[in-house]
Design a protein around this motif. Structure first.
Motif, PDB file in Angstrom:
ATOM      1  N   UNK A 164      -7.816   1.942  -2.755  1.00  0.00           N
ATOM      2  CA  UNK A 164      -7.149   1.207  -1.676  1.00  0.00           C
ATOM      3  C   UNK A 164      -7.694  -0.215  -1.556  1.00  0.00           C
ATOM      4  N   UNK A 165      -9.007  -0.365  -1.608  1.00  0.00           N
ATOM      5  CA  UNK A 165      -9.633  -1.684  -1.484  1.00  0.00           C
ATOM      6  C   UNK A 165      -9.261  -2.559  -2.682  1.00  0.00           C
TER       7      UNK A 165
ATOM      8  N   UNK B  97       0.838  -1.196   0.000  1.00  0.00           N
ATOM      9  CA  UNK B  97       0.000   0.000   0.000  1.00  0.00           C
ATOM     10  C   UNK B  97       0.874   1.246   0.000  1.00  0.00           C
ATOM     11  N   UNK B  98       0.267   2.373  -0.200  1.00  0.00           N
ATOM     12  CA  UNK B  98       0.994   3.636  -0.212  1.00  0.00           C
ATOM     13  C   UNK B  98       0.732   4.365   1.096  1.00  0.00           C
TER      14      UNK B  98
ATOM     15  N   UNK C 229     -16.560  -1.526 -10.494  1.00  0.00           N
ATOM     16  CA  UNK C 229     -16.916  -0.420  -9.616  1.00  0.00           C
ATOM     17  C   UNK C 229     -17.809  -0.992  -8.521  1.00  0.00           C
ATOM     18  N   UNK C 230     -17.758  -0.422  -7.355  1.00  0.00           N
ATOM     19  CA  UNK C 230     -18.551  -0.945  -6.250  1.00  0.00           C
ATOM     20  C   UNK C 230     -18.881   0.164  -5.281  1.00  0.00           C
ATOM     21  N   UNK C 231     -19.845  -0.100  -4.439  1.00  0.00           N
ATOM     22  CA  UNK C 231     -20.247   0.848  -3.403  1.00  0.00           C
ATOM     23  C   UNK C 231     -19.322   0.686  -2.209  1.00  0.00           C
ATOM     24  N   UNK C 232     -18.911   1.785  -1.625  1.00  0.00           N
ATOM     25  CA  UNK C 232     -18.104   1.752  -0.420  1.00  0.00           C
ATOM     26  C   UNK C 232     -19.037   1.998   0.755  1.00  0.00           C
ATOM     27  N   UNK C 233     -19.039   1.047   1.693  1.00  0.00           N
ATOM     28  CA  UNK C 233     -19.867   1.188   2.880  1.00  0.00           C
ATOM     29  C   UNK C 233     -19.281   2.252   3.801  1.00  0.00           C
ATOM     30  N   UNK C 234     -20.112   3.119   4.301  1.00  0.00           N
ATOM     31  CA  UNK C 234     -19.685   4.116   5.276  1.00  0.00           C
ATOM     32  C   UNK C 234     -19.480   3.383   6.601  1.00  0.00           C
ATOM     33  N   UNK C 235     -18.292   3.530   7.198  1.00  0.00           N
ATOM     34  CA  UNK C 235     -17.980   2.823   8.434  1.00  0.00           C
ATOM     35  C   UNK C 235     -18.921   3.202   9.574  1.00  0.00           C
TER      36      UNK C 235
END
Length: 102
Positions: A67-68, A29-30, A91-97
């Motif tokens: 990142x994912x 990762x960066x 492409x995908x939805x990112x769940x809000x933590x």
């Protein structure tokens, strides 16, 4: 000298070739040391990480999706696609933590 073509890449335009370069350059990762910050033509602040080919410098915009996708990269997932096919990267939805599933 720096005669490379410069390309800014958003996640939606990410190709298997550039994703592979990213994973090879940043296998763990960066982090903040790798992030380049600049303003685009519209004056918006952009954060990106850099990868190079023989003739091109890619600045890939940072996002949670990037990142994912890098963390879950498997080269075999893209073997049925052309290297320059942006449709290969899902492409995908990112769940809000902060949100909870009821």
């Amino acid at each position: 000298m720096d005669n490379l073509k410069r390309v800014i890449v958003d996640f939606k335009k990410l190709t298997p070739e550039v994703l592979k370069l990213l994973v090879e350059r940043y296998p763990d990762g960066y982090d903040d040391r790798n992030i380049i910050t600049f303003k685009n033509a519209q004056g918006e602040r952009i954060q990106a990480v850099e990868v190079l080919t023989d003739d091109t410098k890619y600045l890939v915009k940072i996002s949670q999706k990037l990142e994912i996708t890098m963390a879950n990269y498997d080269e075999d997932d893209y073997e049925d696609y052309d290297e320059d096919d942006p449709e290969a990267i899902p492409d995908f939805e990112v769940q809000d933590e902060d949100s909870e599933d009821s």
